[in-house]
Write a protein that holds these residues in place. Structure first.
Motif, PDB file in Angstrom:
ATOM      1  N   GLU A  19     -38.326   4.964  13.207  1.00  0.00           N
ATOM      2  CA  GLU A  19     -37.224   5.832  12.775  1.00  0.00           C
ATOM      3  C   GLU A  19     -36.122   5.879  13.827  1.00  0.00           C
ATOM      4  N   HIS A  20     -36.519   5.890  15.087  1.00  0.00           N
ATOM      5  CA  HIS A  20     -35.556   5.955  16.192  1.00  0.00           C
ATOM      6  C   HIS A  20     -34.627   4.752  16.211  1.00  0.00           C
ATOM      7  N   GLU A  21     -35.092   3.602  15.734  1.00  0.00           N
ATOM      8  CA  GLU A  21     -34.296   2.373  15.774  1.00  0.00           C
ATOM      9  C   GLU A  21     -33.235   2.314  14.674  1.00  0.00           C
ATOM     10  N   SER A  22     -33.340   3.139  13.652  1.00  0.00           N
ATOM     11  CA  SER A  22     -32.372   3.177  12.540  1.00  0.00           C
ATOM     12  C   SER A  22     -32.057   1.781  11.989  1.00  0.00           C
ATOM     13  N   PRO A  23     -33.072   1.053  11.519  1.00  0.00           N
ATOM     14  CA  PRO A  23     -32.832  -0.313  11.022  1.00  0.00           C
ATOM     15  C   PRO A  23     -32.138  -0.322   9.669  1.00  0.00           C
ATOM     16  N   ASP A  24     -31.505  -1.448   9.359  1.00  0.00           N
ATOM     17  CA  ASP A  24     -30.928  -1.640   8.027  1.00  0.00           C
ATOM     18  C   ASP A  24     -32.007  -2.016   7.016  1.00  0.00           C
ATOM     19  N   ILE A  25     -32.967  -2.843   7.451  1.00  0.00           N
ATOM     20  CA  ILE A  25     -34.131  -3.155   6.629  1.00  0.00           C
ATOM     21  C   ILE A  25     -35.353  -3.235   7.536  1.00  0.00           C
ATOM     22  N   ILE A  26     -36.522  -3.105   6.930  1.00  0.00           N
ATOM     23  CA  ILE A  26     -37.798  -3.271   7.628  1.00  0.00           C
ATOM     24  C   ILE A  26     -38.550  -4.404   6.945  1.00  0.00           C
ATOM     25  N   VAL A  27     -39.120  -5.301   7.741  1.00  0.00           N
ATOM     26  CA  VAL A  27     -39.896  -6.402   7.169  1.00  0.00           C
ATOM     27  C   VAL A  27     -41.297  -6.409   7.771  1.00  0.00           C
ATOM     28  N   SER A  28     -42.278  -6.742   6.935  1.00  0.00           N
ATOM     29  CA  SER A  28     -43.661  -6.891   7.379  1.00  0.00           C
ATOM     30  C   SER A  28     -44.063  -8.346   7.174  1.00  0.00           C
ATOM     31  N   THR A  29     -44.462  -9.014   8.260  1.00  0.00           N
ATOM     32  CA  THR A  29     -44.765 -10.444   8.170  1.00  0.00           C
ATOM     33  C   THR A  29     -46.274 -10.705   8.096  1.00  0.00           C
ATOM     34  N   GLY A  30     -46.939  -9.967   7.218  1.00  0.00           N
ATOM     35  CA  GLY A  30     -48.319 -10.278   6.872  1.00  0.00           C
ATOM     36  C   GLY A  30     -49.374  -9.438   7.542  1.00  0.00           C
ATOM     37  N   ASP A  31     -50.550  -9.409   6.891  1.00  0.00           N
ATOM     38  CA  ASP A  31     -51.714  -8.656   7.358  1.00  0.00           C
ATOM     39  C   ASP A  31     -51.379  -7.181   7.549  1.00  0.00           C
ATOM     40  N   LEU A  32     -50.740  -6.631   6.548  1.00  0.00           N
ATOM     41  CA  LEU A  32     -50.490  -5.187   6.551  1.00  0.00           C
ATOM     42  C   LEU A  32     -51.814  -4.431   6.521  1.00  0.00           C
ATOM     43  N   VAL A  33     -52.834  -5.054   5.898  1.00  0.00           N
ATOM     44  CA  VAL A  33     -54.173  -4.469   5.870  1.00  0.00           C
ATOM     45  C   VAL A  33     -55.184  -5.516   6.328  1.00  0.00           C
ATOM     46  N   TYR A  85     -39.395  -5.034   2.950  1.00  0.00           N
ATOM     47  CA  TYR A  85     -39.765  -6.319   2.366  1.00  0.00           C
ATOM     48  C   TYR A  85     -41.002  -6.832   3.092  1.00  0.00           C
ATOM     49  N   ALA A  86     -41.877  -7.522   2.357  1.00  0.00           N
ATOM     50  CA  ALA A  86     -43.129  -7.975   2.952  1.00  0.00           C
ATOM     51  C   ALA A  86     -43.512  -9.354   2.431  1.00  0.00           C
ATOM     52  N   VAL A  87     -44.340 -10.040   3.210  1.00  0.00           N
ATOM     53  CA  VAL A  87     -45.009 -11.255   2.742  1.00  0.00           C
ATOM     54  C   VAL A  87     -46.500 -11.093   3.024  1.00  0.00           C
ATOM     55  N   THR A  88     -47.293 -11.929   2.371  1.00  0.00           N
ATOM     56  CA  THR A  88     -48.737 -11.847   2.539  1.00  0.00           C
ATOM     57  C   THR A  88     -49.199 -12.535   3.817  1.00  0.00           C
ATOM     58  N   GLY A  89     -50.305 -12.022   4.342  1.00  0.00           N
ATOM     59  CA  GLY A  89     -51.031 -12.684   5.413  1.00  0.00           C
ATOM     60  C   GLY A  89     -52.407 -13.066   4.903  1.00  0.00           C
ATOM     61  N   THR A 143     -42.538  -7.282  -2.222  1.00  0.00           N
ATOM     62  CA  THR A 143     -43.307  -8.378  -1.641  1.00  0.00           C
ATOM     63  C   THR A 143     -42.745  -9.697  -2.156  1.00  0.00           C
ATOM     64  N   LEU A 144     -42.401 -10.570  -1.237  1.00  0.00           N
ATOM     65  CA  LEU A 144     -41.785 -11.851  -1.590  1.00  0.00           C
ATOM     66  C   LEU A 144     -42.856 -12.927  -1.707  1.00  0.00           C
ATOM     67  N   HIS A 145     -43.052 -13.432  -2.920  1.00  0.00           N
ATOM     68  CA  HIS A 145     -44.008 -14.502  -3.184  1.00  0.00           C
ATOM     69  C   HIS A 145     -43.229 -15.788  -3.477  1.00  0.00           C
ATOM     70  N   ASP A 146     -42.996 -16.590  -2.456  1.00  0.00           N
ATOM     71  CA  ASP A 146     -42.269 -17.847  -2.633  1.00  0.00           C
ATOM     72  C   ASP A 146     -40.953 -17.596  -3.365  1.00  0.00           C
ATOM     73  N   GLU A 147     -40.206 -16.640  -2.883  1.00  0.00           N
ATOM     74  CA  GLU A 147     -38.967 -16.254  -3.557  1.00  0.00           C
ATOM     75  C   GLU A 147     -37.942 -15.752  -2.547  1.00  0.00           C
ATOM     76  N   LEU A 165     -32.697 -13.565   2.225  1.00  0.00           N
ATOM     77  CA  LEU A 165     -33.996 -13.241   2.809  1.00  0.00           C
ATOM     78  C   LEU A 165     -35.064 -13.889   1.927  1.00  0.00           C
ATOM     79  N   SER A 166     -35.748 -14.889   2.470  1.00  0.00           N
ATOM     80  CA  SER A 166     -36.774 -15.618   1.731  1.00  0.00           C
ATOM     81  C   SER A 166     -38.153 -15.266   2.275  1.00  0.00           C
ATOM     82  N   GLY A 167     -39.150 -15.430   1.440  1.00  0.00           N
ATOM     83  CA  GLY A 167     -40.518 -15.184   1.878  1.00  0.00           C
ATOM     84  C   GLY A 167     -41.480 -16.077   1.143  1.00  0.00           C
ATOM     85  N   ILE A 168     -42.455 -16.643   1.874  1.00  0.00           N
ATOM     86  CA  ILE A 168     -43.470 -17.472   1.224  1.00  0.00           C
ATOM     87  C   ILE A 168     -44.857 -16.936   1.560  1.00  0.00           C
TER      88      ILE A 168
END
Length: 285
Positions: free
Chosen positions: A71-85, A108-112, A135-139, A152-155
């Protein structure tokens, strides 16, 4: 003789104190925020100063202060690059995290690999979608700001037990992404596969998976690669890509060290990390 005994006691005390300090420093688990500025003439003026906050490899862990730091960073977007769980245990912590993140910025997220190994992954993603995560699936999605746009692409994670199948999975994913003429960012889990992607037209690749090498030696070199990367012919020890900023002609890669720790072994000199990437328009000379 008495003097020698005193010296020995002092040396033992110094060694013990040094060992304690070494352990405290090495096992420091506080979140570290790393900032990168990425400059390119291809970044439109309308995206100058655009801030992308990257998390990776959360593994549904418990990380005190994570939301406050983001929250302190005040980003425009947040992305998760896999293994969220993780592939075992409840996925609820990952959903709860995203409920907080979506109140800060679009997510936005992609799978791990650990995401996709779950038998209930579809249910997990459905709950992510319900809270607002894309979640971006090859899109690809087009991000717009100040009458400008970037891509912003994600595979998906290409996990397989051998390098040939991994390469085939990557090619199948990339075939679904038509060429984009503007500035193109790729979200992809496996930093160790940068050599397969660095000449594929992406300007910036954001990745994770490597956990910073789990242990880091002086100068920050990562020591151990995740076992799930060995099938891609990556080195088990001292992996080529483990954390930080890497360069190739026309392509940059930022590798996040990850937040959680699914391994039995602790992270050593390898604090959990949030990366913040600020895009800068660079005027052509």
């Amino acid at each position: 003789m008495k003097g020698q005994i005193i010296v020995k006691k002092l040396l033992k005390t110094a060694a013990l104190t040094g060992g304690i300090l070494f352990a405290v420093k090495g096992l420091d688990n506080r979140i570290e925020v790393t900032h990168y500025d990425i400059s390119s003439p291809k970044i439109p003026e309308g995206f100058d100063g655009y801030k992308i906050l990257q998390i990776s490899d959360y593994h549904a862990d418990s990380v005190p202060g994570l939301i406050e730091e983001i929250e302190h960073e005040s980003p425009d977007i947040i992305v998760s690059t896999g293994d969220l769980v993780h592939d075992t245990g409840s996925y609820t912590p990952g959903v709860h995290l995203c409920k907080h993140l979506i109140d800060i910025a679009p997510v936005y997220a992609v799978t791990g690999n650990h995401d996709l190994w779950r038998s209930d992954y579809d249910e997990f993603e459905r709950e992510l979608t319900e809270v607002g995560v894309k979640t971006l699936h090859d899109e690809r999605v087009i991000l717009k700001r100040n009458e400008s746009e970037i891509s912003l692409s994600g595979i998906d994670d290409p996990f397989a037990l051998n390098s040939v199948k991994i390469a085939e999975n990557i090619e199948n994913s990339l075939a679904k992404l038509p060429r984009y003429n503007g500035y193109d960012i790729l979200l992809f889990h496996r930093a160790n596969l940068f050599d397969r992607l660095k000449y594929r037209g992406f300007n910036l690749i954001l990745a994770g998976h490597m956990h910073g090498g789990q242990f880091r030696i002086p100068k920050g070199r990562g020591v151990v690669a995740p076992k799930s990367s060995w099938g891609s012919k990556s080195s088990m020890f001292f992996p080529k890509y483990f954390a930080g900023h890497y360069h190739a002609p026309h392509t940059d890669m930022i590798v996040n060290r990850g937040i959680g720790n699914p391994m039995l072994l602790p992270r050593l000199f390898n604090r959990p990390e949030i990366t913040v990437i600020t895009l800068k328009h660079k005027k052509e000379i």
